[in-house]
Structure formats: C-alpha cells, structure tokens
Design an enzyme around this catalytic site. Structure first.
Site, short mmCIF file in Angstrom:
data_model
loop_
_atom_site.label_atom_id
_atom_site.label_comp_id
_atom_site.label_asym_id
_atom_site.label_seq_id
_atom_site.Cartn_x
_atom_site.Cartn_y
_atom_site.Cartn_z
N HIS A 1 0.88 -1.17 0.00
CA HIS A 1 0.00 0.00 0.00
C HIS A 1 0.92 1.22 0.00
O HIS A 1 2.01 1.18 0.58
CB HIS A 1 -0.83 0.13 1.27
CG HIS A 1 -1.75 -1.01 1.59
ND1 HIS A 1 -1.33 -2.13 2.24
CD2 HIS A 1 -3.08 -1.17 1.38
CE1 HIS A 1 -2.37 -2.94 2.41
NE2 HIS A 1 -3.44 -2.39 1.91
N ASP B 1 2.42 1.97 3.30
CA ASP B 1 3.33 0.98 3.89
C ASP B 1 4.78 1.39 3.66
O ASP B 1 5.64 1.10 4.49
CB ASP B 1 3.18 -0.40 3.23
CG ASP B 1 1.79 -0.98 3.36
OD1 ASP B 1 1.08 -0.59 4.29
OD2 ASP B 1 1.44 -1.83 2.52
C1 XLS Z 1 -7.42 -6.75 4.63
C2 XLS Z 1 -7.00 -6.93 3.24
C3 XLS Z 1 -5.86 -6.04 2.78
C4 XLS Z 1 -5.76 -6.06 1.28
C5 XLS Z 1 -5.01 -4.93 0.68
O1 XLS Z 1 -8.17 -7.53 5.20
O2 XLS Z 1 -6.68 -8.28 3.06
O3 XLS Z 1 -4.67 -6.44 3.38
O4 XLS Z 1 -5.20 -7.25 0.83
O5 XLS Z 1 -5.57 -3.70 0.98
#
Ligand code: XLS
Ligand code: NI
Ligand code: NI
Length: 441
Positions: free
Chosen positions: A106, A109
């Site tokens: 993200h 991140d």
């Molecule tokens: C959360 C989601 C997130 C997505 C990406 O539950 O799995 O991690 O994979 O935003």
C-alpha cells in the site's frame, strides 16, 4: 539521532535453499524447489509468490489490547524518509534471502503519510525511486500496488462510498499517486480492497448511491491508469465485513454481479483471500471455483483463519488438505490471470525472533508447493477427473444434450420423465473422494 545504516537486517539468516525431504533444517525448503516443473511450468512461475509489505515490515504486533511487541531496527530512524529507505532495504534483503520473486504494498506501507496531499505525493515518489533501484539490484518485481483508503480518520465513513465528496476526492488523490508508483515500478496489477466501502448502519446510508459512486470511482481510476500506460489487471478483493459491518464487495459472486452491472468486467478481476472467503461463510475453494467459472480468477491473498475466531486472523497457510483442494481448482482453471500468491499473513504477536518471519514464509511456500504437486498427481493419475465428468454424462448426448442446448420445452421434459421411469440411485461418493485426496497426500 543519526544512526549508521546497518549493512544487513537479517544477518543471522542464511540464503534459504531447497534441500528436499531429507533435510531437517528449519531454514530450508523441503518442497518448494523453484525450478521444479509441474504441469508444464516451474513452481516459481505457477505461484509468483509475493510478500506483503504491510504485515511483514509494518505490523508491530500491537493489538486493541496491547502495545507493539516487534522491535524493527528501521524504526530507529528519526526522519520518515530515512525510516522508509531502511525499511525498504530490510524488505529487499528478506525477499532476496527467501527467493520471493514479488512483493506487494500500500502507498502508506512504504512511507508515512501526513494530511498534505502534495507532500505525500513527493514522499511516495522519493520512495518509488528507491524501490526501483532495489528492484534493479535484486530482480524482485511488484505483483501489485494499492492505496490504503481505510486507516486515516477521514475515511471513517468510507472513501469512494463516503457521503462527503471531498473525502472521495482525497481517496482519488491517493489512488492517483499509488497508480503512478505502480506504473513507474512496472507493477503487474493494481488492487482495490475497500475495508470501509460499506456501512456501519443502514439508518444513515444510501446504499444505491454509494455503490454508484464506487463504480464511478473505479471507472475514473481505470481510465487514468490506461491513459498513463498501465497494461496490467485491476483486482477487487472481496471481504464481507471488518472493519465495516457490511462491505459491498462481499464475496466473489457479489463482486461479479457488480462488475457486470457497471461494465467493469474486462479490466477488473478478483483477488481471493482465504480468510475473507471463510468470513463470508464460504470455503476458499468455493471462492476460487466461482471466480474460475466466471473467468475472473486473478490472484490469491494466501493466509488462513482460525476455526474459533470470527475475524481476519491472517495466519500463514499450513493446512495441506485445504490447499490441495484449492490447487485442484487452480490447475484445472489454468492458473491465475495476471496475479500470483501474495502472503497476506502475519506472524503472531508473540513471535518475536527475526527467524519467525522466515519460518512463516517457508512453511507457507512449502505448503503450496506440496499441495500443487499432489493436486497434479491426483489430476494425472487418479479417477478424480473421470468420476466428476461421468456424473454429468446424461447431459452429453440425446435429450440431456438437447436440454443444455435450449431445444427442449417443459412438456418435452415431462414426457422424458414418463418414458424413462424412476431414476437410478447414484452415490456422490464424497467419502471416497475425501479418502482419495488423503491417499495422494
Ligand atoms: C485486509 C485486506 C488487505 C488487502 C489490501 O483484510 O486483506 O490487506 O489485501 O488492501
Ligand atoms: Ni488481502
Ligand atoms: Ni484480509
């Protein structure tokens, strides 16, 4: 305080190699031989394994009841850009030692964001250059990028489905920058997971309007990316709830209906997460099969839930039966369309050694490799395929075939029932099939 950049963050961890079944080295692969060819492809190419930046390098183990338990050395840096660079160095050291061909992130991140849109764009651009260099140095690639439209407090009522247009515009600004970064890094796909695209209460929600806004938002983002040279696939990642009470992208079938309704189906496919499937009251295999049948099986977020807990525990996959059954569908579908297997999983709060992150990924990669090898043997050598096909043999010719072709009227079906009498009792042989799978394991 200016700290000297350490040369290595995982200095006690060796390069992780395939050592086979004789090995009892916990820091080696026993099944994942990246060059092994199964069903015409190397394991490396089948899976396109990716590590998730957020869980592996940001998750400090804090939970609603307690503070951080994971001490990350890169967090010692005072300035956010230094911190972000050090984190990327650690991430790529990890990725390289594990022979992971891909990673996912993200926007927030890779570098901390503030509330200043233009400054955030600059921060992300700075880190994009750093990541690009890292990719060149190591050969690792970006499986997908995404924007975090759920952590900042402005998104408490959603991003693309927020009742306030200005919040939606902030979400769009973030998506633009995340798309720019993904394109610059040669990212192969882009993910939309809308944790707050739903509602907490219908009392204050215009569901119809919110879903229309979501569709418009996705079209607008897609058009921008295509205009700017993005050739990859967009993925929607379904999840029924959490953090919202209800999420619009509930499960695969719901998302497919939405994509068709709003004319997004060609550009958008689905990223299926194991623990999200189980939260929706389905199995992982149900979601895979639904996506495969609709031609939208794009990518996998690999993890597992907990039988006793009703939330997204994001544990690393280790259930060989579950993954073997999944790999049967994976192989029969011809693999994933554009995506790979991203470990959207985190080590537990009390797993505090640097080795733990390695054990977790090694175990998960071995589970997938082993399951794929077994599934291929089942498909090649057992009666599994034949049995499934023969169950439907009555539709292969005669009146059954005519029914499938739409030729028969309701009266014709009635006449067929009269002419042929009571059907034979035929077993579905579920236990036999379950035993067959265990026999191959
Ligand atoms: C959360 C989601 C997130 C997505 C990406 O539950 O799995 O991690 O994979 O935003
Ligand atoms: Ni996910
Ligand atoms: Ni999740």
């Amino acid at each position: 305080m200016k700290v000297e950049a350490p040369k290595t963050y995982f200095q006690d961890i060796p390069d992780i190699k395939y050592e086979g079944l004789e090995s009892d080295n916990p820091l080696a692969f026993r099944w994942y031989d990246e060059n092994k060819v199964v069903a015409g492809k190397t394991l490396r190419d089948h899976f396109k394994f990716a590590c998730a930046y957020w869980h592996s390098f940001n998750d400090t183990g804090a939970d609603p009841f307690g503070e951080s338990t994971h001490q990350f050395p890169w967090n010692e840096y005072k300035f956010s850009i230094d911190r972000a660079r050090a984190k990327a160095d650690a991430a790529f050291e990890f990725i390289t030692k594990l022979h992971l061909p891909y990673y996912c992130f993200h926007d927030m991140d890779v570098v901390d964001y503030t509330s200043d849109v233009a400054d955030n764009d600059k921060r992300l651009q700075t880190l994009t250059s750093h990541l690009k260099q890292k990719q060149q140095d190591t050969g690792a690639k970006l499986l997908w990028g995404t924007a975090n439209l759920f952590s900042n407090k402005r998104y408490m009522n959603g991003a693309a489905t927020n009742p306030d247009f200005l919040v939606l515009a902030h979400g769009a600004a973030q998506v633009k920058a995340a798309l720019d970064a993904t394109i610059e890094l040669g990212g192969e796909n882009y993910v939309f997971w809308g944790g707050r695209e739903g509602y907490m209460s219908l009392l204050n929600t215009n569901m119809k309007r919110e879903k229309e806004h979501l569709a418009r938002f996705l079209h607008t983002a897609k058009d921008y990316a295509r205009r700017n040279g993005f050739k990859g696939t967009f993925f929607i990642e379904p999840k029924p709830a959490e953090p919202s009470k209800h999420q619009y992208d509930y499960d695969v079938e719901t998302v497919v209906g939405f994509l068709r309704q709003y004319d997004l189906i060609g550009d958008f496919k689905i990223n299926i997460e194991v623990n999200h499937a189980t939260l929706a009251g389905h199995t992982f295999t149900h979601e895979l099969q639904a996506a495969a049948d609709h031609g939208v099986l794009g990518s996998i977020d690999a993890n597992r839930g907990d039988y006793q807990n009703g939330w997204d525990t994001d544990q690393f996959p280790n259930n060989i039966n579950e993954i073997t059954e999944a790999m049967l569908i994976f192989l029969e579908a011809g693999g994933l369309q554009g995506g790979g297997v991203n470990f959207d999983a985190k080590i537990r709060r009390n797993s505090t050694d640097p080795q733990d992150l390695f054990y977790a990924h090694i175990g998960a990669m071995d589970t997938f490799a082993r399951a794929l090898i077994i599934a291929d043997e089942i498909l090649q050598n057992s009666e599994y395929k034949k049995f499934r096909q023969e169950r439907y043999a009555s539709f292969n010719s005669g009146k059954g075939k005519q029914f499938e072709e739409g030729i028969l009227k309701l009266e014709d079906l009635r006449q067929y029932a009269i002419d042929n009498g009571e059907p034979e009792v035929r077993s579905g042989r579920q236990e036999w099939l379950e035993n067959l799978i265990n026999r191959y394991i």
